[in-house]
Design an enzyme around this catalytic site. Structure first.
Site, PDB file in Angstrom:
ATOM      1  N   TYR A 140       0.934  -1.089   0.112  1.00  0.00           N
ATOM      2  CA  TYR A 140       0.126   0.005  -0.171  1.00  0.00           C
ATOM      3  C   TYR A 140       1.015   1.233   0.194  1.00  0.00           C
ATOM      4  O   TYR A 140       1.896   1.252   0.909  1.00  0.00           O
ATOM      5  CB  TYR A 140      -0.776   0.009   1.156  1.00  0.00           C
ATOM      6  N   ASP A 156       9.533   2.807  -1.056  1.00  0.00           N
ATOM      7  CA  ASP A 156       8.549   3.227  -0.154  1.00  0.00           C
ATOM      8  C   ASP A 156       8.786   3.024   1.275  1.00  0.00           C
ATOM      9  O   ASP A 156       8.554   1.977   1.639  1.00  0.00           O
ATOM     10  CB  ASP A 156       6.951   3.091  -0.495  1.00  0.00           C
ATOM     11  N   LYS A 193       6.251   9.219   8.881  1.00  0.00           N
ATOM     12  CA  LYS A 193       6.188   8.455  10.099  1.00  0.00           C
ATOM     13  C   LYS A 193       7.009   8.994  10.965  1.00  0.00           C
ATOM     14  O   LYS A 193       7.064  10.026  11.510  1.00  0.00           O
ATOM     15  CB  LYS A 193       6.000   6.921   9.981  1.00  0.00           C
TER      16      LYS A 193
END
Length: 429
Positions: free
Chosen positions: A142, A237, A265
Site C-alpha cells: 500500500y 516506499d 512516520k
C-alpha cells in the site's frame, strides 16, 4: 454504556464510520474502538480509565514511545514561537541534512505532509523524468490512496490494474501494472511486455501494509538490475521502514540503492509528515527548480520538523537499535512459544522492531500467502489481548511495533497475556 461507546455513537453521526481512518473502526475484528484520552511511554489511557500496552505506536512513528520527554520539550519551545510561517525555516535544512547523511541515495529531499503525498509525488516525478506513463506495483504493498495506486491485480500479472475503490477512474488505474511481491520473473515479464513504457517500479522494500513480509534473497537486487536495464526508476516506499528497521532504512540493510525514496512516520516524530528524495539530477525537476509542480501549505511545518529532528537525534544514540532488536525478539519469541504450547498454527515475520504474527501454518512471502490467514481467529486473539490490557493492530494485515519505551515488564506481561489468549482461542477457527 461506556464513555467510548457514547463517543463512538456520536462520532458515527458526524464522521464516516465514526473514524478519520478506516482501520480504527475495528471492522476487521468486530466490536467498537476505544477512545484514547492520553498516552505516555508504552501506554495508552482511554476515556474509561483503562490502560493498554501499545504495540500500534501510532501505526509506526512512535519509535521512542508516547510523549517522549525530549520531543515534548522541543515541541513546547517550538509551539511558543508559532505553528506555521509559510516561509523557509532552519529546521527544514537541519532535518534534510540528517536524512541525507543517513540515506546516501537521498541527495535532495522535498518535505510534504503525508506518505500518500510523498508516493504520489515521487511517481509523478518518475513519469516526468522518464517521459513514460506505466508503473509497476506489488500486490499487498500500500502506497497511499492516490487514484493510480488503489488497484488490484487483474486476471494475471500481465493484466493492467483495475480500480480497487469506487470513485477511481479506470483511466487513472489503467497505467498501473500489478504483480506478486517476491516474484522477480513476473516483473521481468512485465518489462518484456511493455518495452520502453514503464516509468518506475514502486515497492516497500520490507512490506508492512499486508503485515510484515520480507524480500526473498536477490529480489531487491534483481529489481535494481531490471530497472537499470530498462531505463525505469526504482522507488522504495520507506514510509514505514525508514529509520524503523535501522538508522536510515531498509536500503541500508540490503545495500540496494533506489532512485527515489519516500519517507514519513518516524521522520516527523508522531506529527504529520512525508518526504521524497533522490539524486540531485532527478530532484532538480521539482518546482521551482524544474517544471514538475508540487506544493503544500503545511510542508516543512516547524512542529513536524522539530519533532523529527529530536527523534532522529535519539535514534543515533549508541546501541539504540540493538536494544530495540532485543525487545522485539523477546516479544516475537514469547508469542511464538505461547502459540506452540496452545497448538495454534502461526507464521511469524519480523524485521527489526516491526513484526506480524500471521494466523496461518504457511510461510508468508507474498499477498497470496497472507490471505491464507485465519482472520476470525486473529480477531478472537485481538480481543483476548485487549481484554488483558494489550493493544495490537485491529487487523491481521498490519504490523506490530516495539518502541524504546517498552520495558521488560511490558514484554513479560504481553507474553503472559498471549499465553492465556492462545489457550482460550485454540478451539476456535
Amino acid at each position: 454504556m461506556s464513555k467510548s461507546s457514547d463517543l463512538f455513537k456520536e462520532a458515527k453521526r458526524l464522521l464516516p464510520g465514526g473514524v478519520s481512518s478506516p482501520v480504527r473502526a475495528f471492522k476487521a475484528v468486530g466490536g467498537e474502538p476505544f477512545f484514547v484520552e492520553r498516552a505516555s511511554g508504552s501506554r495508552l489511557y482511554d476515556v474509561d480509565g483503562r490502560t493498554y500496552i501499545d504495540y500500534v505506536c501510532g501505526w509506526g512513528p512512535l519509535i521512542l514511545g508516547h510523549a517522549h520527554p525530549g520531543v515534548v520539550a522541543a515541541l513546547q519551545d517550538a509551539v511558543s514561537r508559532g505553528t506555521c510561517y509559510g516561509t523557509p525555516i532552519e529546521q527544514e535544512v537541519v532535518l534534510a541534512r540528517m536524512i541525507s547523511e543517513a540515506i546516501p541515495s537521498v541527495q535532495k529531499i522535498r518535505f510534504v505532509t503525508s506518505g500518500t503525498e510523498a508516493n504520489m509525488s515521487a511517481l509523478r516525478l518518475a513519469r516526468a523524468y522518464t517521459r513514460r506513463e506505466k508503473i509497476i506495483k506489488f500486490e499487498g504493498c500500500y502506497h497511499g490512496h492516490a487514484d493510480m495506486l488503489l488497484v488490484a491485480a487483474g486476471s494475471g500479472a500481465l493484466t493492467l490494474g483495475i480500480p480497487d475503490s469506487p470513485g477511481v477512474p479506470v483511466g487513472a488505474a489503467g497505467t498501473t501494472l500489478v504483480t506478486p511481491y517476491n516474484d522477480l520473473e513476473r516483473v521481468a515479464d512485465l518489462f518484456d511486455a511493455n518495452p520502453g513504457a514503464i516509468a518506475a517500479v514502486i515497492l516497500e522494500p520490507v512490506a508492512g501494509n499486508m503485515g510484515v513480509v520480507l524480500p526473498v534473497a536477490g529480489f531487491l537486487e534483481g529489481l535494481r538490475g531490471l530497472c537499470s536495464q530498462n531505463g525505469a526508476l526504482l522507488i522504495f516506499d520507506e514510509v514505514i521502514t525508514g529509520f524503523r528497521v535501522t538508522y536510515g532504512g531498509a536500503q541500508n540493510i540490503y545495500d540496494v540503492t533506489p532512485d527515489l525514496t519516500c519517507l514519513g512516520k518516524i521522520i516527523g516524530g508522531g506529527l504529520p509528515v512525508g518526504a521524497y528524495g533522490g539524486s540531485a539530477e532527478v530532484m532538480s525537476l521539482i518546482a521551482p527548480e524544474g517544471p514538475v509542480y508540487q506544493a503544500g501549505t503545511l510542508a516543512g511545518n516547524p512542529l513536524s520538523m522539530t519533532a523529527g529532528i529530536e527523534t532522529l537525534k535519539a535514534l543515533k544514540e549508541p546501541g539504540f537499535y540493538d536494544a530495540l532488536e532485543a525487545k522485539a525478539d523477546t516479544l516475537a519469541s514469547g508469542i511464538a512459544q505461547a502459540a506452540g504450547q496452545a497448538g495454534v498454527p502461526i507464521s511469524q515475520n519480523r524485521m527489526g522492531s516491526m513484526l506480524t504474527t500471521f494466523f496461518t501454518d504457511q510461510p508468508v512471502t507474498n499477498y497470496a500467502a497472507v490471505k491464507t490467514s485465519d482472520t476470525r481467529r486473529y480477531a478472537a486473539f485481538f480481543h483476548a489481548m485487549l481484554k488483558r490490557g494489550v493493544y495490537f493492530a485491529p487487523s491481521q494485515f498490519e504490523a506490530a511495533f516495539v518502541s524504546q519505551a517498552h520495558t521488560r515488564e511490558d514484554l513479560a506481561l504481553t507474553n503472559e497475556a498471549a499465553r492465556k489468549a492462545f489457550l482460550g482461542i485454540r478451539g476456535q477457527s
